[in-house]
Write an enzyme that holds these catalytic residues in place. Structure first.
Site, PDB file in Angstrom:
ATOM      1  N   GLY A   1     -64.073  -2.785 -50.128  1.00 47.25           N
ATOM      2  CA  GLY A   1     -65.340  -2.068 -50.199  1.00 47.25           C
ATOM      3  C   GLY A   1     -65.105  -0.623 -49.854  1.00 47.25           C
ATOM      4  O   GLY A   1     -63.965  -0.163 -49.740  1.00 47.25           O
ATOM      5  N   TYR A  32     -65.553   0.740 -47.105  1.00 44.41           N
ATOM      6  CA  TYR A  32     -65.010   0.860 -45.751  1.00 44.41           C
ATOM      7  C   TYR A  32     -63.515   0.603 -45.713  1.00 44.41           C
ATOM      8  O   TYR A  32     -62.832   1.009 -44.790  1.00 44.41           O
ATOM      9  CB  TYR A  32     -65.720  -0.131 -44.823  1.00 44.41           C
ATOM     10  CG  TYR A  32     -65.735  -1.540 -45.377  1.00 44.41           C
ATOM     11  CD1 TYR A  32     -64.611  -2.347 -45.307  1.00 44.41           C
ATOM     12  CD2 TYR A  32     -66.874  -2.035 -46.013  1.00 44.41           C
ATOM     13  CE1 TYR A  32     -64.613  -3.611 -45.845  1.00 44.41           C
ATOM     14  CE2 TYR A  32     -66.878  -3.308 -46.555  1.00 44.41           C
ATOM     15  CZ  TYR A  32     -65.746  -4.092 -46.463  1.00 44.41           C
ATOM     16  OH  TYR A  32     -65.738  -5.346 -47.002  1.00 44.41           O
ATOM     17  N   ASP A  63     -78.412  -5.781 -40.400  1.00 44.96           N
ATOM     18  CA  ASP A  63     -77.883  -5.768 -41.771  1.00 44.96           C
ATOM     19  C   ASP A  63     -77.807  -7.174 -42.351  1.00 44.96           C
ATOM     20  O   ASP A  63     -76.795  -7.567 -42.927  1.00 44.96           O
ATOM     21  CB  ASP A  63     -76.504  -5.110 -41.783  1.00 44.96           C
ATOM     22  CG  ASP A  63     -76.132  -4.580 -43.177  1.00 44.96           C
ATOM     23  OD1 ASP A  63     -77.050  -4.478 -44.026  1.00 44.96           O
ATOM     24  OD2 ASP A  63     -74.957  -4.276 -43.400  1.00 44.96           O
TER      25      ASP A  63
END
Length: 873
Positions: A25, A27, A136
């Site tokens: 991703g 990150y 989240d």
């Protein structure tokens, strides 16, 4: 890991053996790993840290995380900080995320959703009892183990780190699951753990419908909609498919007022999750992942079947007979030289914009703002886009009942019918601005919808810089009569000065591996043949450079599908099919290919690297398998590289433009009875819908282009050109204004002219092609003239298409082409061959030309490109 260390500095590979990468991703990457001492599996997230990122607060989060031990929470093993990488070691969940699962299986059953919701609530109840928030909750952060246990991931330390890292690229992706009080935190004054319960309701809809509500909308627009006082919580779309208990559960979780929203403890008492629910439901789901039944779930529409006639997947170029003579035009192609194509101010400069808008300079000021939360980043984005002042005003915005969940409002009263509407003039313009002439076309009775995203504040003026040169010393200052300069040139110069010596050394000199560039001379390019005997009925062409191999590809849209040609392999030339559906329009943005494809002429978005990888996989299949029938049928959603853009069926024409004032890029599509406007969202690497305007299209729709005007957030959409009526006005642009919150009615009392082309060269310079003449006008339709620029260029043939070069305009007609100087209207190049029929296929990045014999117009075609300019693509 030594429990005395909050953040270990030792080499993590002494404790863990990386087995394989299981995800990636913005990150970083996630690896499946094994503890070398215990043999226990783990999931390790490896994050590359950027300079200026402060993770001091993470140590406090790590200490807090050590106490979080619950059956529904992914266990935290520890963290390592090694050089510039942070390693986060967590419990390994072999089943994957619910998002990964439903991409393969399709929607979950109601009982499966109930089981997952119950387990999620149990994990949240534990977290909330310890004074923690997850912040989240979504399908991507709910994991299954191999045994069907449900685990919450990416909270605590991961949430903090992800929030910090996400500010670089993906901060904009979370608003779809965000509670209204979080979206409006600046006005509401904070939020608590009840925001997690809202996310549970949104996730339940996600699992039932494969995406959260408003997912097709621009993220910032979705976020803005949630802050409105008349915002209504979303519901399940299908009332009959789901039980009353499920509908009520979603309604309770999505209670708009957080003070009335039930807690996790209260929601755990709801009948939807108190019914008998066993782990076998999750095991059945995992079995379906491992043994997918493609007959019950596929990602395609029944009204868009596979091609009826099998077409070749690979088309080789035919070899020319040695004794066969070149045509007269081919001889001229090797002799006539052309100057480089003109880079327009309104042309999306993909690679440059990517670095400028999301490069280091921008990161240090915005994305890498210390340890601020994800929410803070969204707040700053709202400030930057000018939304905050509008959050306090809930009046005056029209309804978007089709896309949002706002209550319907009475549209504002229509204004009086104006004769014409003025366009704001640049303060430096010397033109008379008393009479505006860009005209709004008649629209339907309903106002343009939706206009919930308020206009952004006008951007600051660029500092004075050296004007960009257009060809023979004709600068944009001279062309415009004002000091605007070329944004592309200014940005590229600025970017060049910011590069360090080391970075300059690292930049590879060849931009692409394809036809070799010629030296930097005034006119050094010519048309070169790249394919002989093409059987396809081609509609359009563009090009793309593979970021990994640097190979340059031509991409063709044809009746038979989308095909590609590698310019680095012309010694063994062959076209490869990328996509099997009919294609009439193509455009490349970064590594994303936009197309109008299929029986229903719908907009598609394709991932180009994935499309090429998939094409290579298809070549390895046994010959007996009809590969052209495979893509939509057997490819799971997770691995799908082509996706339809919703609400874009029956698209007639498309255009793409970049606003030089703001840098934002827009895609506009002309449907049968409406116009769709989409904006490019860089973090998500795709165009997303921001406007859907009901509008009766002219029939036939001869032209469809966007015009950028000062002080307007969105470009105007030009759907026609008529004769001018005002003093010194030669043309009048018929436009639709997406910035208007109501319908503008103007009667068109002058017939449309036979316009074949309209293009905005610079901010106040528009080229209009009429029959045998090209006129260069300003936004008001008045001729632009100067000592170094002709306002009119005349040709002795009916112009079919044009390409703007730096010094001239290259006009194409049935049997050839002719270039005329911007300065003097003199002929600069000319190629004519009555034995051949020519057609321009594309001019975005690469000029692509098709040629067929006049005496056999249906014969296979030859393909040529204008090649030889340094840095041409």
């Amino acid at each position: 890991m030594n429990p005395g260390f909050d953040l270990s500095r030792r080499n993590p590979q002494e404790d863990f053996e990386l087995i394989q990468r299981i995800g990636s991703g913005t990150y970083g990457d996630v690896y499946k790993a094994r503890n070398v001492n215990t043999g226990e599996l783990a999931a390790i997230k490896v994050i590359k840290l950027e300079p200026g990122e402060d993770f001091a607060v993470v140590q406090q989060e790590i200490i807090m995380m050590k106490d979080c031990k619950h059956a529904n929470i992914v266990a935290y093993f520890g963290s390592y900080l090694r050089r510039d990488k942070l390693w986060i070691c967590m419990e390994f969940c072999g089943g994957g995320s619910l998002q990964d699962i439903y991409h393969v299986t399709g929607p979950l059953s109601e009982l499966q959703i109930a089981y997952v919701s119950r387990e999620t609530l149990q994990g949240l109840y534990y977290l909330h009892s310890k004074g923690k928030m997850h912040r989240d909750i979504k399908g991507a952060n709910i994991l299954l183990t191999d045994n069907g246990h449900v685990k919450l991931a990416d909270f605590g330390v991961s949430a903090q780190i992800t929030a910090t890292i996400a500010k670089r690229k993906s901060f904009i992706g979370t608003p779809y699951w965000m509670a209204p009080e979080v979206a409006a935190v600046e006005r509401k004054g904070g939020y608590n753990q009840l925001c997690d319960l809202w996310a549970v309701g949104i996730t339940a809809i996600e699992l039932a419908e494969l995406q959260p509500p408003m997912f097709d909308l621009h993220p910032m627009r979705a976020l803005f909609l949630m802050t409105k006082s008349n915002f209504q919580p979303p519901k399940l779309k299908d009332k009959l498919k789901w039980s009353n208990s499920f509908h009520h559960f979603v309604k309770m979780a999505l209670t708009k007022n957080p003070k009335k929203r039930p807690t996790a403890e209260k929601l755990l008492q709801h009948p939807f999750v108190t019914q008998p629910l066993t782990r076998s439901l999750a095991i059945e789901l995992l079995d379906k992942v491992n043994n997918p039944d493609h007959s019950t779930y596929h990602d395609f529409d029944d009204d868009d079947p596979e091609p009826l006639v099998a077409v070749p997947h690979r088309i080789p170029s035919t070899s020319r007979n040695v004794r066969e003579e070149k045509t007269r035009s081919e001889i001229n192609f090797g002799q006539v030289k052309f100057d480089p194509p003109l880079r327009k101010e309104t042309e999306p400069h993909h690679e440059l914009d990517l670095q400028l808008e999301y490069g280091q300079g921008h990161q240090s000021n915005y994305f890498l703002g210390g340890n601020k939360s994800l929410l803070k980043s969204v707040e700053e984005e709202l400030h930057q886009r000018g939304h905050v002042a509008h959050l306090e005003d809930d009046e005056g915005d029209d309804d978007d009942s089709k896309h949002s969940t706002l209550k319907a409002k009475v549209p504002p009263p229509l204004p009086p019918k104006p004769k014409s509407i003025s366009i704001p003039q640049d303060t430096h313009s010397s033109e008379d601005s008393n009479q505006g002439t860009i005209k709004r076309c008649p629209s339907s009775g309903s106002p343009a919808k939706p206009s919930h995203v308020p206009p952004r504040p006008p951007p600051p003026r660029l500092p004075p810089q050296k004007p960009a040169v257009l060809g023979n010393g004709v600068s944009s200052f001279q062309l415009n009569g004002e000091r605007d300069g070329s944004v592309h040139q200014q940005q590229s110069e600025q970017r060049g000065t910011n590069l360090s010596r080391k970075e300059k050394k690292d930049v590879p000199k060849p931009i692409s591996n394809g036809l070799p560039p010629t030296p930097k001379v005034h006119m050094g390019a010519c048309f070169s043949k790249v394919f002989n005997g093409c059987p396809l009925k081609i509609h359009c062409a563009t090009s793309w450079i593979n970021p990994d191999t640097r190979d340059q590809y031509l991409i063709f849209g044809a009746e038979e599908g989308i095909y590609t040609l590698n310019l680095n392999e012309l010694h063994e030339t062959s076209m490869e099919q990328l996509f099997p559906r009919r294609c009439t329009w193509l455009y490349v943005m970064n590594n994303c290919l936009l197309s109008v494809s299929g029986k229903a002429s719908q907009l598609y978005s394709h991932n180009l690297p994935g499309l090429f990888d998939y094409a290579r996989q298809m070549q390895k299949l046994p010959v007996a398998i009809p590969a052209h029938k495979l893509p939509d049928r057997i490819l799971p959603r997770k691995f799908a590289v082509s996706a339809k853009i919703p609400e874009t069926k029956w698209c007639q024409k498309c255009c793409v433009v970049r606003n030089p004032y703001t840098g934002h890029k827009y895609l506009c599509g002309a449907l049968q009875t409406s116009i769709v406007l989409l904006e490019w969202v860089e973090p998500m690497q795709k165009f997303m819908l921001i406007k859907h305007i009901e509008f009766p299209m002219p029939c036939p729709l001869r032209m469809f282009e966007m015009l950028v005007v000062p002080e307007q957030e969105y470009p105007l959409v030009c759907v026609g050109v008529s004769r001018g009526r005002d003093f010194n006005q030669v043309v009048r642009f018929e436009t639709v204004n997406p910035n208007s919150t109501s319908s503008w009615f103007t009667e068109s009392d002058t017939p449309q002219t036979n316009v074949t082309h309209v293009t905005q060269l610079e901010r106040d310079t528009i080229l209009v092609c009429l029959d045998c003449c090209i006129k260069i006008v300003n936004l008001q339709g008045r001729l632009k003239s100067s000592r170094k620029l002709s306002s009119e260029l005349t040709f002795d043939f009916q112009i079919e298409s044009i390409v703007c070069l730096q010094d001239s305009v290259l006009a194409f007609w049935k049997h050839g082409m002719q270039g005329r100087s911007f300065r003097s209207n003199e002929v600069t190049q000319e190629i004519s061959d009555n034995t051949r029929i020519f057609r321009l296929l594309g001019s975005d990045r690469v000029v692509v030309l098709e040629s067929r014999p006049t005496d056999n117009p249906t014969a296979n075609s030859n393909l040529y490109i204008l090649a030889g300019h340094e840095n041409s693509y």
